[in-house]
Design an enzyme around this catalytic site. Structure first.
Site, PDB file in Angstrom:
ATOM      1  CB  CYS A  77       1.930  32.113  59.705  1.00 17.14           C
ATOM      2  SG  CYS A  77       1.097  33.698  59.428  1.00 17.14           S
ATOM      3  CB  CYS A 103      11.111  39.944  52.916  1.00 18.81           C
ATOM      4  SG  CYS A 103       9.388  40.363  53.225  1.00 18.81           S
TER       5      CYS A 103
END
Length: 409
Positions: A143, A381
């Site tokens: 990312c 998450c």
């Protein structure tokens, strides 16, 4: 106890990687119907047959879940030979499968090289719930966003995933979970939606989806094609940290539901937690949300808010959150922070989270507290990270000890 299966030994793994490195045939998986038709045309399929052949391939790939041209029984032998010569429909290699004590599944997948690049690895997570099953799909290897509370953000971006690699995650999950019909069932048989384990897809895995716009858009439209994977657009959600120029555009081109990784109620704090805010501050982000196509009380935007102890969990923060979202049909998901080795943050105390939720609910917003799932396999998450960037053994042992001690909530 969580179950972890390493599905390839070192010898098999090196052979697979070498074979995949040499196979540079383009895949048909993940192409739009128009792209697939053009690929067949260029491969020599007669123009008058392209539409029919595209429909046949679409059926085999997305309704039957086939990954071998030889199993496509209604295609002639010569056509199957041509397809094998020109294309591949092989799925990724499953390097490791982990199953949490709560039933959450995480797959470490390895995709073959592209051009001169090396094979890459990503993680995909399946979360079973009563009446539904959600698949968390990755869009990038690593990312570019360095969100300070997110484990994935500590891994540098390697590359974008192709639309085929995004769709392949869904196909693989459905195969592993038994969602495709057996090949000996009638060719027209389709598993009813209520019988499927994967009922919802969220683009919330590794990466920022809107920084891989074209591939994510094409993949999401394959997900919702009524003659293929056939997921309702209301069951496909894209989560973004706030790439403002592409928010309205993705809504127009896919009709998907939208989720925003918010996590702060002022620019000063959000600049730290979600650094993309420096480029697209809150005012711009919320304006894009107010203009999201199809927005209504029936199609609300989900705002995700991770609860960080002493950082963003005060009653004053809750009041400002309600003020910020006024006029936007919204649901606010409160996410207890999932601890990972090296993080400086702690999860808010439970009574603090409940106080925060109660205030938001009292002001007319649904504010569920997300139950942490898959923490024992780092599938919750903000915890995803690929095998090439896996934590050191000492870090994993420390994390497991923390979970056993009960400090990972």
């Amino acid at each position: 106890m969580a179950l972890s299966l390493d599905l390839t030994d070192k010898k098999t793994r090196s052979t697979l990687s070498a074979n995949q490195f040499m196979d540079q045939r383009p895949t048909l998986v993940g192409l739009t119907r128009e792209q697939m038709g053009e690929a067949l045309r260029e491969a020599g399929v007669a123009d008058k047959q392209v539409r029919m052949r595209t429909q046949q391939l679409w059926h085999w790939l997305y309704i039957r879940g086939v990954d071998d041209f030889d199993l496509m029984s209604n295609l002639g032998k010569d056509l199957r030979a041509l397809l094998k010569e020109k294309f591949t429909i092989a799925g990724p290699e499953v390097v490791e499968e982990q199953i949490s004590v709560d039933g959450t599944c995480k797959w470490l997948m390895r995709f073959p090289s592209r051009g001169a690049g090396a094979p890459v690895e990503i993680e995909t997570v399946y979360i079973p719930e009563e009446g539904r099953g959600t698949l968390c799909v990755s869009s990038q290897v690593g990312c570019t966003l360095t969100c300070t509370f997110c484990h994935t953000g500590t891994q540098k971006l390697v590359r974008n995933l192709t639309s085929g690699e995004i769709v392949a995650q869904v196909i693989l999950a459905r195969k592993r979970l038994g969602d495709f019909p057996d090949l000996d069932t009638p060719a027209g048989a389709i598993v009813p939606s209520e019988g499927r384990k994967v009922t919802n897809i969220v683009m919330m895995g590794m990466g920022e989806p809107l920084y891989n716009y074209d591939n994510v858009r094409d993949a999401m439209n394959v997900f919702s094609d009524g003659d293929g994977l056939s997921l309702s657009k209301r069951r496909v959600t894209l989560s973004t940290s706030g790439v403002v120029p592409n928010i309205i555009k993705i809504g127009e081109e896919t009709g998907a539901m939208l989720a925003i990784s918010l996590h702060a109620v002022n620019d000063e704090l959000r600049d730290v937690l979600v650094p993309i805010n420096k480029k697209y501050p809150l005012e711009q982000l919320l304006d894009a949300c107010r203009n999201y196509p199809g927005l209504s009380n029936a199609r609300r935007i989900t705002f995700e808010y991770v609860m960080l102890k002493g950082v963003n969990d005060s009653l004053a923060d809750a009041k400002e959150l309600v003020r910020l979202l006024k006029g936007i049909p919204s649901k606010i998901n409160l996410i207890p922070f999932n601890k990972w080795p090296g993080s400086d943050y702690e999860c808010s105390d439970w009574d603090k989270i409940e106080e925060f939720a109660d205030f938001i609910n009292a002001n007319g917003y649904a504010s569920p507290i997300r139950t942490p799932r898959g923490q024992d396999i780092l599938a919750a998450c903000g915890q995803l990270k690929s095998e090439s960037e896996r934590m050191k053994k000492t870090e994993r042992l420390a994390y497991e000890a923390m979970m056993i001690a009960g400090h990972g909530d």
